[in-house]
Design a protein around this motif. Sequence first.
Motif, PDB file in Angstrom:
ATOM      1  N   ALA A 139       1.025  -1.016   0.206  1.00 21.46           N
ATOM      2  CA  ALA A 139      -0.026   0.032   0.119  1.00 21.46           C
ATOM      3  C   ALA A 139       0.847   1.422  -0.190  1.00 21.46           C
ATOM      4  CB  ALA A 139      -0.871   0.093   1.273  1.00 21.46           C
ATOM      5  N   GLN A 140       1.908   1.254   0.777  1.00 20.02           N
ATOM      6  CA  GLN A 140       2.913   2.333   0.766  1.00 20.02           C
ATOM      7  C   GLN A 140       3.608   2.423  -0.423  1.00 20.02           C
ATOM      8  OE1 GLN A 140       5.166   1.559   4.329  1.00 20.02           O
ATOM      9  NE2 GLN A 140       3.603   2.508   5.746  1.00 20.02           N
ATOM     10  N   LYS A 141       4.002   1.217  -1.120  1.00 23.40           N
ATOM     11  CA  LYS A 141       4.740   1.433  -2.330  1.00 23.40           C
ATOM     12  C   LYS A 141       3.799   2.012  -3.526  1.00 23.40           C
ATOM     13  CE  LYS A 141       7.356  -1.589  -5.347  1.00 23.40           C
ATOM     14  NZ  LYS A 141       7.508  -2.970  -5.599  1.00 23.40           N
ATOM     15  N   LYS A 142       2.628   1.718  -3.351  1.00 20.69           N
ATOM     16  CA  LYS A 142       1.648   2.191  -4.209  1.00 20.69           C
ATOM     17  C   LYS A 142       1.574   3.582  -4.059  1.00 20.69           C
ATOM     18  CE  LYS A 142      -3.029   1.265  -5.999  1.00 20.69           C
ATOM     19  NZ  LYS A 142      -4.212   0.501  -5.673  1.00 20.69           N
ATOM     20  N   GLU A 143       1.130   3.964  -2.737  1.00 18.90           N
ATOM     21  CA  GLU A 143       1.086   5.400  -2.734  1.00 18.90           C
ATOM     22  C   GLU A 143       2.287   6.315  -3.177  1.00 18.90           C
ATOM     23  OE1 GLU A 143       0.386   6.367   1.416  1.00 18.90           O
ATOM     24  OE2 GLU A 143      -1.208   5.070   1.502  1.00 18.90           O
ATOM     25  N   ARG A 144       3.718   5.871  -2.739  1.00 20.12           N
ATOM     26  CA  ARG A 144       4.666   6.475  -3.229  1.00 20.12           C
ATOM     27  C   ARG A 144       4.937   6.486  -4.788  1.00 20.12           C
ATOM     28  NH1 ARG A 144       8.598   2.835  -0.876  1.00 20.12           N
ATOM     29  NH2 ARG A 144       7.572   2.596   1.362  1.00 20.12           N
ATOM     30  N   GLN A 145       4.394   5.385  -5.464  1.00 17.09           N
ATOM     31  CA  GLN A 145       4.174   5.316  -7.008  1.00 17.09           C
ATOM     32  C   GLN A 145       3.451   6.303  -7.501  1.00 17.09           C
ATOM     33  OE1 GLN A 145       6.510   3.636  -8.676  1.00 17.09           O
ATOM     34  NE2 GLN A 145       5.736   4.845 -10.520  1.00 17.09           N
ATOM     35  N   GLU A 146       2.182   6.499  -6.903  1.00 21.09           N
ATOM     36  CA  GLU A 146       1.204   7.659  -7.286  1.00 21.09           C
ATOM     37  C   GLU A 146       1.649   8.821  -7.005  1.00 21.09           C
ATOM     38  OE1 GLU A 146      -2.465   6.627  -5.218  1.00 21.09           O
ATOM     39  OE2 GLU A 146      -2.979   4.591  -6.371  1.00 21.09           O
ATOM     40  N   GLU A 147       2.349   9.063  -5.860  1.00 24.38           N
ATOM     41  CA  GLU A 147       2.966  10.463  -5.638  1.00 24.38           C
ATOM     42  C   GLU A 147       3.948  10.847  -6.723  1.00 24.38           C
ATOM     43  OE1 GLU A 147       4.350  10.736  -1.763  1.00 24.38           O
ATOM     44  OE2 GLU A 147       2.257  10.227  -0.789  1.00 24.38           O
ATOM     45  N   ASP A 149       4.199   9.578  -9.809  1.00 23.85           N
ATOM     46  CA  ASP A 149       3.453   9.784 -10.899  1.00 23.85           C
ATOM     47  C   ASP A 149       2.929  11.080 -11.010  1.00 23.85           C
ATOM     48  OD1 ASP A 149       4.156   7.259 -12.013  1.00 23.85           O
ATOM     49  OD2 ASP A 149       2.246   6.478 -11.353  1.00 23.85           O
ATOM     50  N   LYS A 150       2.471  11.499  -9.783  1.00 29.29           N
ATOM     51  CA  LYS A 150       1.723  12.983  -9.676  1.00 29.29           C
ATOM     52  C   LYS A 150       2.853  14.186  -9.939  1.00 29.29           C
ATOM     53  CE  LYS A 150      -2.311  11.863  -6.807  1.00 29.29           C
ATOM     54  NZ  LYS A 150      -2.814  12.186  -5.426  1.00 29.29           N
ATOM     55  N   GLU A 151       3.963  13.760  -9.389  1.00 33.56           N
ATOM     56  CA  GLU A 151       5.325  14.542  -9.504  1.00 33.56           C
ATOM     57  C   GLU A 151       5.664  14.872 -10.806  1.00 33.56           C
ATOM     58  OE1 GLU A 151       7.784  17.376  -8.287  1.00 33.56           O
ATOM     59  OE2 GLU A 151       6.151  16.681  -6.788  1.00 33.56           O
ATOM     60  N   LEU A 156       5.828  17.564 -15.756  1.00 35.59           N
ATOM     61  CA  LEU A 156       5.637  17.696 -17.304  1.00 35.59           C
ATOM     62  C   LEU A 156       4.814  18.970 -17.702  1.00 35.59           C
ATOM     63  CD1 LEU A 156       4.898  13.904 -18.215  1.00 35.59           C
ATOM     64  CD2 LEU A 156       6.743  15.563 -19.342  1.00 35.59           C
ATOM     65  N   GLU A 157       3.805  19.155 -16.695  1.00 34.71           N
ATOM     66  CA  GLU A 157       2.505  20.341 -17.249  1.00 34.71           C
ATOM     67  C   GLU A 157       3.706  21.681 -17.031  1.00 34.71           C
ATOM     68  OE1 GLU A 157      -0.361  20.230 -14.115  1.00 34.71           O
ATOM     69  OE2 GLU A 157      -1.336  18.370 -15.304  1.00 34.71           O
ATOM     70  N   GLU A 158       4.392  21.604 -15.800  1.00 32.89           N
ATOM     71  CA  GLU A 158       5.408  23.080 -15.762  1.00 32.89           C
ATOM     72  C   GLU A 158       6.330  23.350 -17.142  1.00 32.89           C
ATOM     73  OE1 GLU A 158       7.711  22.972 -12.308  1.00 32.89           O
ATOM     74  OE2 GLU A 158       6.037  22.821 -10.803  1.00 32.89           O
ATOM     75  N   LEU A 159       6.679  22.018 -17.452  1.00 28.65           N
ATOM     76  CA  LEU A 159       7.570  22.137 -18.615  1.00 28.65           C
ATOM     77  C   LEU A 159       6.801  22.425 -20.057  1.00 28.65           C
ATOM     78  CD1 LEU A 159       9.950  19.101 -18.415  1.00 28.65           C
ATOM     79  CD2 LEU A 159      10.605  21.467 -18.318  1.00 28.65           C
ATOM     80  N   GLU A 160       5.447  22.014 -20.100  1.00 23.33           N
ATOM     81  CA  GLU A 160       4.834  22.299 -21.149  1.00 23.33           C
ATOM     82  C   GLU A 160       4.325  23.780 -20.975  1.00 23.33           C
ATOM     83  OE1 GLU A 160       1.729  19.210 -21.407  1.00 23.33           O
ATOM     84  OE2 GLU A 160       3.047  17.831 -22.282  1.00 23.33           O
ATOM     85  N   GLY A 161       4.110  24.095 -20.056  1.00 22.70           N
ATOM     86  CA  GLY A 161       3.448  25.389 -19.660  1.00 22.70           C
ATOM     87  C   GLY A 161       4.526  26.451 -19.774  1.00 22.70           C
TER      88      GLY A 161
END
Length: 162
Positions: A139-147, A149-151, A156-161
């Motif tokens: 569960a913690q590994k999944k949360e870290r992976q999601e974090e 991915d969000k990061e 990517l949004e910052e670079l595209e922006g």
Amino acid sequence: MPFRYRLQKVLDFRIRKKEEQLLVVQKAQQAVLIAEENIRKNNEEIEATKMNMRQADPMMYDAYDKYLIHLWEKAEKLEQIRQEKQDILDQEKLKLVKLEQAVKVLEKHKEKNREAYIEEEKKAELKQYSELGVTRYFAQKKERQEEEDKEILRQLEELEGT
């Protein structure tokens, strides 16, 4: 679930038998003590008769002799009775020892079963904790992976922006 010994009824039965045998042994010991007390009283009577014979009229010597012979015969009978009571006591003590051994065997078996049960409970508890740990880890590994991915998406949004 608390520990339950499957042979508890047998153990209780053997303990009861041992306690009953202990009472029989105590009664046999009491019988031996009574027989010894009777012997002591007879010996005292023999000594008293001997003392009285020394002070008695010589005409009474024959009666004293007969009475002393009677007391000595009584002493022999009392000693036989005491020996019989002692033999009975010895037999009852042997029975008691056998019953005590039977109880000790079952108590030792019960203790080994209790230790095995406790060990089994510890293993089950460790397994449960282990499963919880594995679940928590994933569960913690999944949360870290999601974090992460969000990061990455944010970067990517910052670079595209820009």
